[in-house]
Every structure is written in C-alpha cells, then in structure tokens.
Design a protein around this motif. Structure first.
Motif, PDB file in Angstrom:
ATOM      1  N   VAL A  97      24.378  70.771  41.131  1.00 33.61           N
ATOM      2  CA  VAL A  97      25.112  69.657  41.740  1.00 33.61           C
ATOM      3  C   VAL A  97      26.615  69.815  41.518  1.00 33.61           C
ATOM      4  O   VAL A  97      27.423  69.619  42.440  1.00 33.61           O
ATOM      5  N   VAL A  98      27.009  70.185  40.292  1.00 37.19           N
ATOM      6  CA  VAL A  98      28.438  70.355  39.995  1.00 37.19           C
ATOM      7  C   VAL A  98      29.026  71.488  40.827  1.00 37.19           C
ATOM      8  O   VAL A  98      30.121  71.362  41.401  1.00 37.19           O
ATOM      9  N   VAL A  99      28.306  72.609  40.913  1.00 36.49           N
ATOM     10  CA  VAL A  99      28.789  73.735  41.714  1.00 36.49           C
ATOM     11  C   VAL A  99      28.928  73.348  43.186  1.00 36.49           C
ATOM     12  O   VAL A  99      29.919  73.683  43.850  1.00 36.49           O
ATOM     13  N   ALA A 100      27.945  72.610  43.702  1.00 36.59           N
ATOM     14  CA  ALA A 100      28.011  72.180  45.104  1.00 36.59           C
ATOM     15  C   ALA A 100      29.201  71.250  45.340  1.00 36.59           C
ATOM     16  O   ALA A 100      29.914  71.382  46.349  1.00 36.59           O
ATOM     17  N   GLN A 101      29.445  70.323  44.417  1.00 36.80           N
ATOM     18  CA  GLN A 101      30.568  69.395  44.570  1.00 36.80           C
ATOM     19  C   GLN A 101      31.901  70.133  44.477  1.00 36.80           C
ATOM     20  O   GLN A 101      32.826  69.854  45.253  1.00 36.80           O
ATOM     21  N   VAL A 102      32.022  71.053  43.535  1.00 36.07           N
ATOM     22  CA  VAL A 102      33.268  71.811  43.394  1.00 36.07           C
ATOM     23  C   VAL A 102      33.506  72.674  44.627  1.00 36.07           C
ATOM     24  O   VAL A 102      34.628  72.763  45.141  1.00 36.07           O
ATOM     25  N   THR A 103      32.447  73.313  45.132  1.00 32.22           N
ATOM     26  CA  THR A 103      32.586  74.140  46.334  1.00 32.22           C
ATOM     27  C   THR A 103      32.988  73.295  47.536  1.00 32.22           C
ATOM     28  O   THR A 103      33.851  73.696  48.334  1.00 32.22           O
ATOM     29  N   ARG A 104      32.378  72.119  47.678  1.00 30.70           N
ATOM     30  CA  ARG A 104      32.719  71.241  48.795  1.00 30.70           C
ATOM     31  C   ARG A 104      34.168  70.767  48.705  1.00 30.70           C
ATOM     32  O   ARG A 104      34.890  70.733  49.690  1.00 30.70           O
ATOM     33  N   ALA A 105      34.602  70.421  47.496  1.00 33.56           N
ATOM     34  CA  ALA A 105      35.985  69.973  47.323  1.00 33.56           C
ATOM     35  C   ALA A 105      36.968  71.101  47.621  1.00 33.56           C
ATOM     36  O   ALA A 105      38.001  70.876  48.269  1.00 33.56           O
TER      37      ALA A 105
ATOM     38  N   ALA B  24      37.126  71.553  51.330  1.00 36.01           N
ATOM     39  CA  ALA B  24      37.891  70.470  51.963  1.00 36.01           C
ATOM     40  C   ALA B  24      39.392  70.679  51.778  1.00 36.01           C
ATOM     41  O   ALA B  24      40.181  70.463  52.710  1.00 36.01           O
ATOM     42  N   ARG B  25      39.812  71.106  50.566  1.00 36.38           N
ATOM     43  CA  ARG B  25      41.235  71.379  50.351  1.00 36.38           C
ATOM     44  C   ARG B  25      41.722  72.535  51.198  1.00 36.38           C
ATOM     45  O   ARG B  25      42.836  72.506  51.744  1.00 36.38           O
ATOM     46  N   ARG B  26      40.881  73.564  51.342  1.00 39.54           N
ATOM     47  CA  ARG B  26      41.257  74.710  52.160  1.00 39.54           C
ATOM     48  C   ARG B  26      41.402  74.310  53.629  1.00 39.54           C
ATOM     49  O   ARG B  26      42.345  74.722  54.316  1.00 39.54           O
ATOM     50  N   THR B  27      40.476  73.479  54.100  1.00 38.72           N
ATOM     51  CA  THR B  27      40.552  73.013  55.488  1.00 38.72           C
ATOM     52  C   THR B  27      41.790  72.154  55.720  1.00 38.72           C
ATOM     53  O   THR B  27      42.481  72.285  56.741  1.00 38.72           O
ATOM     54  N   ALA B  28      42.085  71.265  54.757  1.00 35.73           N
ATOM     55  CA  ALA B  28      43.279  70.423  54.895  1.00 35.73           C
ATOM     56  C   ALA B  28      44.548  71.256  54.868  1.00 35.73           C
ATOM     57  O   ALA B  28      45.513  70.970  55.596  1.00 35.73           O
ATOM     58  N   ARG B  29      44.576  72.325  54.067  1.00 33.16           N
ATOM     59  CA  ARG B  29      45.744  73.189  54.007  1.00 33.16           C
ATOM     60  C   ARG B  29      45.934  73.935  55.324  1.00 33.16           C
ATOM     61  O   ARG B  29      47.074  74.120  55.782  1.00 33.16           O
ATOM     62  N   LEU B  30      44.841  74.367  55.944  1.00 31.02           N
ATOM     63  CA  LEU B  30      44.943  75.084  57.224  1.00 31.02           C
ATOM     64  C   LEU B  30      45.385  74.159  58.353  1.00 31.02           C
ATOM     65  O   LEU B  30      46.078  74.595  59.281  1.00 31.02           O
TER      66      LEU B  30
END
Length: 296
Positions: free
Chosen positions: A277-285, A288-294
């Motif tokens: 669960v922690v890995v999935a949440q960190v990967t999703r976050a 999301a940051r990468r998408t917002a940066r692009l």
C-alpha cells in the motif's frame, strides 16, 4: 449622558435579563473545544479497537512458547527463523496462496470478459444475468458453501484443492464484475473508435487501448479477489475435504492453542500488505507530481 443612560438601562429588569442571557465568550470557546475533541477521541478509540488483535498477533509471534501460545514466555526470534517448525503451518499457507492465485486469475479473466459484455453489448437476459451476478454477494457464505458441497457430493466429485478453487472462483467472479464494470462504463468509446479509424484490428485496439485503460480496475478487482480467497473460511470448510488452508488451520488450531509460527505468517502477510500500500501510494504521488510538472 449616554453612559448614564446605558447604566440606567442596564439597571432595569429587562437589561439585567439580557445580561444574564448573553453568552460568556470563555464558556463558548470551552464548549466548542470540548465538542471538537469528540471526533478525534472517537477515531482514536476505533483505531485502537481495530489494531489490538493485529498488535497481539505481532507481539506473540516473538513469544518463546511451546504448543500453547497464550501466555507470554519470553522474547525469541526462533519462530521467525524457523516458521515451518510447527506441523502444517507452511503447508496450509502454501495451499492458501495456490488457491488464491489460481482463483484470482480465473475470476479476473472471466469477470472482466463478463463486465465488458454487460456494458458494451445488448442481448437477451442481460438484466437477469446482472441480477444473478449480484446474488453470490448477497447470499450468506453458509448457504453458498452448503450448496456447493451438496452439488459436489451429488456429482461424485472428491473434495480437495480443485473443489476449493472452483468454489472461490465462483464467488470472486461477482466482485470482479462489479469492480471492472464500473471502469468499463467510465471509458470513452471514442478512443476505441479512433483506433479502428487508424486501421487497427479488434485485437490490437483491445490490447493497446482498451486493456491499458481497464488495467487499474482489473488490478483492483484482482487484489480484492485474492484477499477474499485467501481469507475465506466458511466456503472452504464446506468444500475442502482433508485439505487445509491457512484460515482453516487457524480455526482448527484455536481449540488447542494457535502456534506462534501461525502468528509469524499472519504478521508477515500484514507487513507485506502495508508495504504494498505504501509503495502504491508513493508511486501514485510521484506520478502525479511528474504529470503536474509536465503540464506546466
């Protein structure tokens, strides 16, 4: 004069009543503070109530006990290093993993196909099929387990791993259909039409457009199916015969004392789930940051 008038007005009975009825600021703040503490206290008590069994299981996995793991005998790491020393623990755990994986694969494949058919196509008895798929979710497990056991008995099928897999696949399909159906309904058909306009075959459009878009829903349905299959006891107990799964082993061992090795397995599964669960949440976050940066 205005000050004298205000004092005279306050000295009248009506003024005195108004002063008595006026709220005291300090008292109001204390009331708001007390009411504001209600939800945190309730949440903390609920979390404590839910986590006590997990904490007990984890702590007693380090207990230096014999056959009975009820009273604390001392700290040891032997149970973690020799998990399979207790008879039947590893075999039951392996059976649960095998049943869960096979039932999840079958239920996910069949449920995904059924969900796509129910959303994208119009055919007779479509509504009846949707209703029938919901019945295993609404039917008590005792009824499902007893009914399947009676069917296997009437057909002369010996109970074992195969009957457990069939039973688990049956009740997991409903959860897969419900989960994937919601994902299919949210897809834009124009994306698939664009793929066909670009001369993509039906197979290519499915694997390159439809399947990647459905993958989050399929993955969620698969995880749910595996969790339900791994945790099931009632249906398994009716259709397992002499084969033990981990929940069945725990139930049988509870009469004479659950060994600490079973606590080790349960704790390891819980820790693994938390890590995933922690890995999935960190990967999703991070995504999301990468998408917002692009997008900037």
């Amino acid at each position: 004069m205005s000050g004298v008038a205000s004092r005279l007005a306050a000295a009248t009975p009506g003024g005195i009543a108004r002063e008595l009825e006026a709220p005291v600021p300090g008292r109001r703040r204390r009331g708001i503070r007390i009411r504001g503490l209600g939800l945190p206290i309730y949440t903390a008590l609920a979390l404590i109530f839910l986590l006590i069994p997990i904490a007990y299981t984890f702590v007693f996995s380090f207990n230096d006990s014999g056959k009975l793991n009820i009273a604390w005998q001392g700290f040891t790491l032997d149970k973690w290093t020799n998990v399979c020393s207790a008879q039947g623990v590893c075999e039951a755990f392996a059976n649960s993993i095998l049943v869960g994986v096979v039932a999840t694969v079958l239920a996910t494949a069949l449920g995904t196909a059924i969900a796509i058919a129910l959303v994208r196509y119009r055919f007779r008895a479509r509504g009846a099929i949707s209703l029938l798929l919901f019945l295993p979710m609404a039917t008590p497990e005792v009824v499902l387990g007893a009914g399947l056991a009676a069917q296997f008995l009437s057909l002369g099928v010996n109970k074992g791993l195969m009957t457990i897999i069939i039973a688990h696949t049956m009740f997991c399909i409903s959860f897969v259909v419900v989960t994937v159906k919601a994902r299919v309904a949210s897809l834009d058909p124009a994306l698939e039409e664009a793929g066909r306009d670009l001369y993509g075959s039906a197979v290519a459009v499915f694997w390159r457009i439809t399947f990647p878009l459905l993958l989050p829903g399929i993955a969620a349905a698969a995880l749910l199916s595996f969790a339900l299959s791994f945790d099931d006891f009632i249906i398994t107990n009716f259709n397992s015969g002499a084969v033990d799964t981990f929940p069945k082993f725990i139930y049988i061992a509870a009469a004479r004392g659950i060994p600490a090795e079973a606590n080790v397995v349960a704790s390891a599964v819980f820790i693994l789930a938390i890590v995933l669960v922690v890995v999935a949440q960190v990967t999703r976050a991070a995504r999301a940051r990468r998408t917002a940066r692009l997008q900037r």
